[in-house]
Design an enzyme around this catalytic site. Structure first.
Site, PDB file in Angstrom:
ATOM      1  N   ILE A 209      -8.945  -5.671  19.568  1.00 30.06           N
ATOM      2  CA  ILE A 209      -9.591  -6.825  18.956  1.00 30.06           C
ATOM      3  C   ILE A 209      -8.599  -7.993  18.868  1.00 30.06           C
ATOM      4  O   ILE A 209      -7.399  -7.771  18.647  1.00 30.06           O
ATOM      5  CB  ILE A 209     -10.089  -6.463  17.519  1.00 30.06           C
TER       6      ILE A 209
ATOM      7  N   SER B 108      -1.252   8.592  13.100  1.00 30.16           N
ATOM      8  CA  SER B 108      -1.654   8.039  11.787  1.00 30.16           C
ATOM      9  C   SER B 108      -3.154   7.766  11.766  1.00 30.16           C
ATOM     10  O   SER B 108      -3.838   8.051  10.782  1.00 30.16           O
ATOM     11  CB  SER B 108      -0.858   6.771  11.463  1.00 30.16           C
ATOM     12  N   LYS B 109      -3.697   7.250  12.861  1.00 27.49           N
ATOM     13  CA  LYS B 109      -5.120   6.888  12.888  1.00 27.49           C
ATOM     14  C   LYS B 109      -6.004   8.122  13.020  1.00 27.49           C
ATOM     15  O   LYS B 109      -7.115   8.170  12.475  1.00 27.49           O
ATOM     16  CB  LYS B 109      -5.384   5.899  14.034  1.00 27.49           C
TER      17      LYS B 109
ATOM     18  N   SER C 110      -8.929   3.701  14.321  1.00 28.70           N
ATOM     19  CA  SER C 110      -8.728   3.031  15.620  1.00 28.70           C
ATOM     20  C   SER C 110      -9.193   3.976  16.716  1.00 28.70           C
ATOM     21  O   SER C 110      -9.220   5.202  16.515  1.00 28.70           O
ATOM     22  CB  SER C 110      -7.241   2.732  15.810  1.00 28.70           C
TER      23      SER C 110
ATOM     24  N   VAL D 109       0.807  -1.231   0.000  1.00 30.18           N
ATOM     25  CA  VAL D 109       0.000   0.000   0.000  1.00 30.18           C
ATOM     26  C   VAL D 109       0.840   1.280   0.000  1.00 30.18           C
ATOM     27  O   VAL D 109       0.322   2.362  -0.269  1.00 30.18           O
ATOM     28  CB  VAL D 109      -1.031   0.039   1.162  1.00 30.18           C
TER      29      VAL D 109
ATOM     30  N   TYR E 246       1.493   5.764  15.817  1.00 28.32           N
ATOM     31  CA  TYR E 246       0.262   5.033  15.447  1.00 28.32           C
ATOM     32  C   TYR E 246      -0.972   5.916  15.701  1.00 28.32           C
ATOM     33  O   TYR E 246      -1.854   6.006  14.840  1.00 28.32           O
ATOM     34  CB  TYR E 246       0.188   3.747  16.286  1.00 28.32           C
TER      35      TYR E 246
END
Ligand SMILES: NC(=O)c1ccc[n+]([C@@H]2O[C@H](COP(=O)([O-])OP(=O)(O)OC[C@H]3O[C@@H](n4cnc5c(N)ncnc54)[C@H](O)[C@@H]3O)[C@@H](O)[C@H]2O)c1
Length: 267
Positions: free
Chosen positions: A205, A175-176, A159, A64, A172
């Protein structure tokens, strides 16, 4: 009658965790599905397993972060199925060193992963996969849907980390958070044409991404203290959310992020 009869879906990150579970759910509801992923080994076995459900499913290799690789996958999907109704951007990494399916050692030093201890290269890697990768997927999805005159549904996996700071995971989280704004902003640009863009912001999860958290007592305690339902979610719960956003049942939703997260407060 399935909720996605005659629909064609492309899922990045489709061979593992949330992407794979959603592929299964979409096939059960009648969709033809392309699972695209960087992991070609898992790709073939995922294709075989999902084919047993009776639907038309194909694995295509994708990175990606590479525009040409993404463009090739969109082109092959459309050549094969002549349409594209649903695109789910689920490819992602939790840190620069994350490899899906491998247990990451948790740092002994609680500040070991703090931003001031991370390299700029690691920051770039996380943003490149989780944000720029999703942006490229979204661009190609919109271009394809406009070209084919399809009123499709684009779903991005964000997220809870896009709303809640998680110490040690600033790259992270940022980014989310970017994925949530990308979703809102792109929706404002294209939902007037009938292309809906939404996101899902899962809590914790049970997938390979949370394996190292689930193996440590301290990690489990942290998740339980943040999650009023006091359990991890299962991938099927995210797949059902994706099914809602992919189907006509969510026809008046765009620019939204849904948070299946066990009751966690995300503001
Ligand atoms: N599991 C959770 O608790 C949780 C919570 C919130 C958000 N998410 C997000 O859900 C998405 C799916 O994660 P998961 O939990 O299923 O983990 P996972 O590791 O099972 O799946 C991630 C997939 O992305 C693929 N991938 C990684 N880099 C890629 C690249 N450059 N190009 C193409 N594919 C690539 C991996 O090969 C893997 O198949 C991610 O975006 C993740 O950040 C997960």
């Amino acid at each position: 009658m399935g909720k996605l009869d005659d629909k064609v879906a492309l899922i990045t990150g489709g061979v593992s965790g949330l992407g794979r579970s959603t592929a299964r759910r979409f096939i059960e509801e009648g969709a033809s599905v392309v699972i695209a992923d960087i992991d070609s080994q898992k790709g073939k076995s995922a294709e075989e397993e999902l084919s047993t459900l009776g639907g038309d499913v194909v694995f295509l290799e994708i990175d990606v972060t590479d525009e040409a690789s993404q463009a090739r996958v969109f082109q092959e999907t459309i050549e094969r199925f002549a349409k594209l109704d649903v695109v789910l951007a689920a490819a992602g990494i939790s840190s620069a060193s994350y490899v899906s399916g491998q247990i990451n050692e948790r740092s002994e030093d609680p500040e070991g992963n703090f931003l001031f201890n991370k390299s700029v290269d690691d920051w770039r890697r996380v943003l490149e996969v989780n944000l720029t990768g999703v942006m490229i997927t979204n661009q190609l999805a919109v271009k394809s849907m406009i070209e084919l005159d399809i009123k499709g549904s684009i779903i991005n996996i964000a997220s809870i980390a896009g709303r809640r700071p998680l110490p040690g995971a600033t790259d992270y989280c940022v980014s989310k958070s970017g994925v949530i704004m990308l979703t809102q902003s792109l929706s404002a640009e294209v939902c007037g044409r009938g292309i809906r863009v939404n996101a899902i912001g899962p809590g914790f999860i049970e997938t390979p991404m949370t394996a190292s958290i689930r193996q440590s007592e301290e990690g489990v305690d942290m998740v339980m203290s943040m999650t009023p339902m006091a359990r991890f979610g299962v991938p099927e719960e995210i797949a059902n959310t994706a099914l809602f956003l992919a189907s006509e049942e969510s026809s008046y939703f765009s620019g939204q992020t849904l948070f299946p997260n066990g009751g966690m407060y995300v503001g």
